[in-house]
Motif scaffolding. Structure first.
Motif, PDB file in Angstrom:
ATOM      1  N   LEU A 145     -11.421   9.238  -8.676  1.00  0.00           N
ATOM      2  CA  LEU A 145      -9.966   9.267  -8.800  1.00  0.00           C
ATOM      3  C   LEU A 145      -9.291   9.578  -7.470  1.00  0.00           C
ATOM      4  N   ALA A 146      -9.819  10.582  -6.770  1.00  0.00           N
ATOM      5  CA  ALA A 146      -9.240  10.949  -5.474  1.00  0.00           C
ATOM      6  C   ALA A 146      -9.361   9.792  -4.486  1.00  0.00           C
ATOM      7  N   THR A 147     -10.506   9.113  -4.524  1.00  0.00           N
ATOM      8  CA  THR A 147     -10.701   7.969  -3.631  1.00  0.00           C
ATOM      9  C   THR A 147      -9.700   6.863  -3.936  1.00  0.00           C
ATOM     10  N   ALA A 148      -9.487   6.608  -5.228  1.00  0.00           N
ATOM     11  CA  ALA A 148      -8.544   5.560  -5.625  1.00  0.00           C
ATOM     12  C   ALA A 148      -7.130   5.883  -5.165  1.00  0.00           C
ATOM     13  N   VAL A 149      -6.737   7.148  -5.249  1.00  0.00           N
ATOM     14  CA  VAL A 149      -5.395   7.542  -4.807  1.00  0.00           C
ATOM     15  C   VAL A 149      -5.273   7.407  -3.292  1.00  0.00           C
ATOM     16  N   ARG A 150      -6.321   7.808  -2.584  1.00  0.00           N
ATOM     17  CA  ARG A 150      -6.267   7.688  -1.115  1.00  0.00           C
ATOM     18  C   ARG A 150      -6.094   6.226  -0.693  1.00  0.00           C
ATOM     19  N   ARG A 151      -6.792   5.332  -1.391  1.00  0.00           N
ATOM     20  CA  ARG A 151      -6.644   3.910  -1.063  1.00  0.00           C
ATOM     21  C   ARG A 151      -5.208   3.436  -1.283  1.00  0.00           C
ATOM     22  N   SER A 152      -4.570   3.982  -2.313  1.00  0.00           N
ATOM     23  CA  SER A 152      -3.197   3.586  -2.620  1.00  0.00           C
ATOM     24  C   SER A 152      -2.186   4.242  -1.703  1.00  0.00           C
ATOM     25  N   CYS A 153      -2.643   5.230  -0.938  1.00  0.00           N
ATOM     26  CA  CYS A 153      -1.713   6.002  -0.111  1.00  0.00           C
ATOM     27  C   CYS A 153      -1.836   5.694   1.376  1.00  0.00           C
ATOM     28  N   GLY A 154      -2.507   4.597   1.714  1.00  0.00           N
ATOM     29  CA  GLY A 154      -2.458   4.160   3.099  1.00  0.00           C
ATOM     30  C   GLY A 154      -1.017   3.867   3.490  1.00  0.00           C
ATOM     31  N   THR A 155      -0.725   3.934   4.753  1.00  0.00           N
ATOM     32  CA  THR A 155       0.671   3.850   5.206  1.00  0.00           C
ATOM     33  C   THR A 155       1.390   2.636   4.652  1.00  0.00           C
ATOM     34  N   ASP A 156       0.776   1.471   4.772  1.00  0.00           N
ATOM     35  CA  ASP A 156       1.440   0.249   4.311  1.00  0.00           C
ATOM     36  C   ASP A 156       1.613   0.262   2.800  1.00  0.00           C
ATOM     37  N   ALA A 157       0.529   0.621   2.089  1.00  0.00           N
ATOM     38  CA  ALA A 157       0.596   0.628   0.628  1.00  0.00           C
ATOM     39  C   ALA A 157       1.579   1.682   0.137  1.00  0.00           C
ATOM     40  N   LEU A 158       1.569   2.841   0.796  1.00  0.00           N
ATOM     41  CA  LEU A 158       2.466   3.924   0.378  1.00  0.00           C
ATOM     42  C   LEU A 158       3.918   3.497   0.519  1.00  0.00           C
ATOM     43  N   ASN A 159       4.251   2.867   1.616  1.00  0.00           N
ATOM     44  CA  ASN A 159       5.626   2.407   1.808  1.00  0.00           C
ATOM     45  C   ASN A 159       5.998   1.332   0.798  1.00  0.00           C
ATOM     46  N   ALA A 160       5.077   0.399   0.581  1.00  0.00           N
ATOM     47  CA  ALA A 160       5.370  -0.709  -0.335  1.00  0.00           C
ATOM     48  C   ALA A 160       5.575  -0.221  -1.760  1.00  0.00           C
ATOM     49  N   LEU A 161       4.830   0.814  -2.145  1.00  0.00           N
ATOM     50  CA  LEU A 161       4.872   1.270  -3.536  1.00  0.00           C
ATOM     51  C   LEU A 161       5.843   2.427  -3.762  1.00  0.00           C
ATOM     52  N   SER A 162       6.366   3.001  -2.689  1.00  0.00           N
ATOM     53  CA  SER A 162       7.191   4.205  -2.856  1.00  0.00           C
ATOM     54  C   SER A 162       8.655   4.022  -2.489  1.00  0.00           C
ATOM     55  N   LEU A 163       8.965   3.118  -1.600  1.00  0.00           N
ATOM     56  CA  LEU A 163      10.304   3.057  -1.031  1.00  0.00           C
ATOM     57  C   LEU A 163      11.244   2.117  -1.758  1.00  0.00           C
ATOM     58  N   GLN A 164      10.808   1.616  -2.879  1.00  0.00           N
ATOM     59  CA  GLN A 164      11.678   0.804  -3.723  1.00  0.00           C
ATOM     60  C   GLN A 164      11.162   0.889  -5.154  1.00  0.00           C
ATOM     61  N   TYR A 165      12.025   0.524  -6.110  1.00  0.00           N
ATOM     62  CA  TYR A 165      11.575   0.501  -7.489  1.00  0.00           C
ATOM     63  C   TYR A 165      10.480  -0.545  -7.660  1.00  0.00           C
ATOM     64  N   GLY A 166       9.549  -0.253  -8.566  1.00  0.00           N
ATOM     65  CA  GLY A 166       8.465  -1.179  -8.820  1.00  0.00           C
ATOM     66  C   GLY A 166       8.890  -2.318  -9.729  1.00  0.00           C
ATOM     67  N   GLU A 167       7.925  -3.174 -10.068  1.00  0.00           N
ATOM     68  CA  GLU A 167       8.199  -4.279 -10.971  1.00  0.00           C
ATOM     69  C   GLU A 167       8.602  -3.741 -12.338  1.00  0.00           C
ATOM     70  N   PRO A 168       9.612  -4.298 -12.969  1.00  0.00           N
ATOM     71  CA  PRO A 168      10.044  -3.786 -14.279  1.00  0.00           C
ATOM     72  C   PRO A 168       8.930  -3.741 -15.325  1.00  0.00           C
ATOM     73  N   LEU A 169       8.092  -4.772 -15.364  1.00  0.00           N
ATOM     74  CA  LEU A 169       6.996  -4.778 -16.343  1.00  0.00           C
ATOM     75  C   LEU A 169       5.868  -3.830 -15.954  1.00  0.00           C
TER      76      LEU A 169
END
Length: 482
Positions: A145-169
């Protein structure tokens, strides 16, 4: 001074003490009760005893809970102690395992759905809790689980997933992974038919708010999930309890409801039903779907326990192809309860109305954790983790069954899955109050019925009932009631 007694629990004594002071105006309207911790220290009892006493005062209408502020004496008319006869036979629709006839007794404030939830979050004691609906944290511990979160928290991924609302679905990567996962249990759902939610309960709520209006009739299996009864009741729905049998819901009762009330929805746990563990038979499933098409109602299939079940188990959504059925799933029972990732798969014509309801409640859902979960699914880590959990649960179930039988209990349904439906021979509402004094949270049988009636059944969690001390204490308290 509070004293343990065979006739009155510490919880009841403490509740009566506060009640008398309120009625005598020694605690004035608007007065604040001591905090749970303060009261426990003052009275020399456990916090769980105080929580139980305050719950009884709430049920009697003597106090009110104010968010983040505590408990306060209510203003207005004070209620007395009700008298209720238990009767010589259970009323029609009363729970299996109803308590035998006995004399009129003082009404005891029973444990309700929200009290059980508060117990889950409050922490009754450090002891394993038999009434819990989830696996213990040490069972869920993983490194991936920790590894999966770290992968999602790389700089590019973190910005893409955090700085705007996600897909409605919901996150597209997760929805594609879920589509593949559902195909493994023969449920065919394209990614655009899948919507992520804040847990499975949120998915059920979205369905209810989309398809129902206050006053609509809803068929729900009984015994069934206490929170579902409470949730539908809070929304103003009229609940039609359908007795749950080993092969599935009582079809004759369903047919009569359809003729008399024209229900809009049927809520079912087909696989490892909570609390009995029953699994739906193919013949019963086909008849349910015939009724749904004939009488124009939808079926919500809650597959919360799919991770413990074989893939070949009969599922309504697989047989129906998501025409009249809506599939609900989640991961709180198997992986990460606090990630609050759930989902639903729906007929194509319902996706947009369901999405409108989601947008009005939460806008979107947290894409960061959804993307991390997608990685766990795609790389097979969730599947291997579930296999390990199933093996461990099989061993735990065997130990719990032996302990239960050795301490005067029996099983009202074959023990399978996560939960056992246990026959105690005594009123488990009363038993639950006494076990609270010992630091154990039980799930009494009456909790799993739309209309509460005394029951001698209780639900246990096989993962949290491994200690002989719990069963010895339970047997002692059962003997005191007999």
């Amino acid at each position: 001074m509070l004293m343990k007694s065979s006739t009155q629990s510490l919880t009841e004594q403490l509740a009566q003490r506060f009640a008398q002071r309120i009625r005598d105006r020694l605690l004035a309207p608007g007065a604040r009760l001591p905090s749970v911790r303060q009261c426990a220290q003052q009275q020399g009892v456990s916090p769980s005893t105080v929580v139980g006493a305050y719950d009884q005062l709430l049920a009697q209408g003597l106090v009110e809970a104010r968010r983040n502020r505590g408990f306060y004496v209510r203003e207005g008319k004070l209620s007395g102690t009700a008298q209720v006869p238990f009767g010589s036979a259970p009323a029609q629709g009363a729970p299996s395992g109803s308590v035998p006839a006995q004399a009129t007794v003082h009404h005891r404030a029973p444990l309700n759905a929200t009290a059980l939830i508060r117990g889950m979050f409050h922490g009754i004691s450090a002891k394993p809790q038999p009434g819990m609906g989830v696996l213990p944290p040490d069972w869920l511990h993983t490194t991936f689980l920790a590894t999966a979160v770290r992968r999602s928290c790389g700089t590019d991924a973190l910005n893409a997933l955090s700085l705007q609302y996600g897909e409605p679905l919901g996150d597209g990567v997760l929805r594609r992974a879920l589509s593949t996962k559902l195909a493994g249990v023969a449920v065919q759902a394209a990614p655009e038919q899948i919507m992520t939610t804040v847990g499975a309960t949120h998915a059920l709520d979205i369905v209810s708010r989309t398809l129902l209006r206050p006053g609509d009739y809803v068929m729900v299996e009984e015994p069934g999930w206490a929170i579902e009864f409470a949730r539908l009741d809070a929304l103003g729905m009229r609940i039609l309890p359908v007795p749950r049998r080993a092969e599935g819901p009582d079809l004759e009762v369903m047919a009569r409801y359809c003729e008399a009330h024209r229900p809009k929805l049927f809520v079912s746990v087909s696989v490892f039903h909570n609390p009995t563990g029953f699994c739906l038979s193919p013949s019963c499933a086909y008849r349910i779907l015939q009724l749904a098409h004939q009488h124009n109602f939808h079926v919500v299939e809650d597959d919360t326990y799919c991770h413990f079940a074989p893939e070949h188990a009969t599922r309504l959504c697989a047989l129906d192809g998501l025409q009249r059925t809506i599939y609900v799933g989640g991961f709180a029972k198997i992986l990460a309860p606090n990630w609050r990732v759930g989902y639903l798969a729906a007929p194509r014509d319902l996706v947009e109305p369901l999405l409108d309801t989601k947008l009005l409640s939460t806008l979107t859902t947290p894409a960061l954790l959804e993307r991390a979960l997608a990685g766990c699914i795609e790389q097979g880590q969730l599947r291997r983790h579930a296999e390990r959990i199933r093996s461990r649960l099989d061993a735990a179930r065997g130990r719990s069954v032996k302990l239960a039988l050795a301490h005067g209990c029996s099983f009202a349904a074959d023990p399978v899955g996560l939960f056992g439906w246990v026959q105690t021979g005594v009123d488990t509402d009363v038993l639950s109050q006494r076990m609270l004094d010992e630091g154990y949270l039980l799930a009494p049988g009456a909790l799993f019925h739309a209309e509460r009636a005394p029951s001698s059944l209780m639900r246990i969690n096989f993962a949290t009932t491994q200690q002989p001390q719990f069963w010895r204490t339970l047997q002692q308290r059962m003997a005191e009631q007999a």
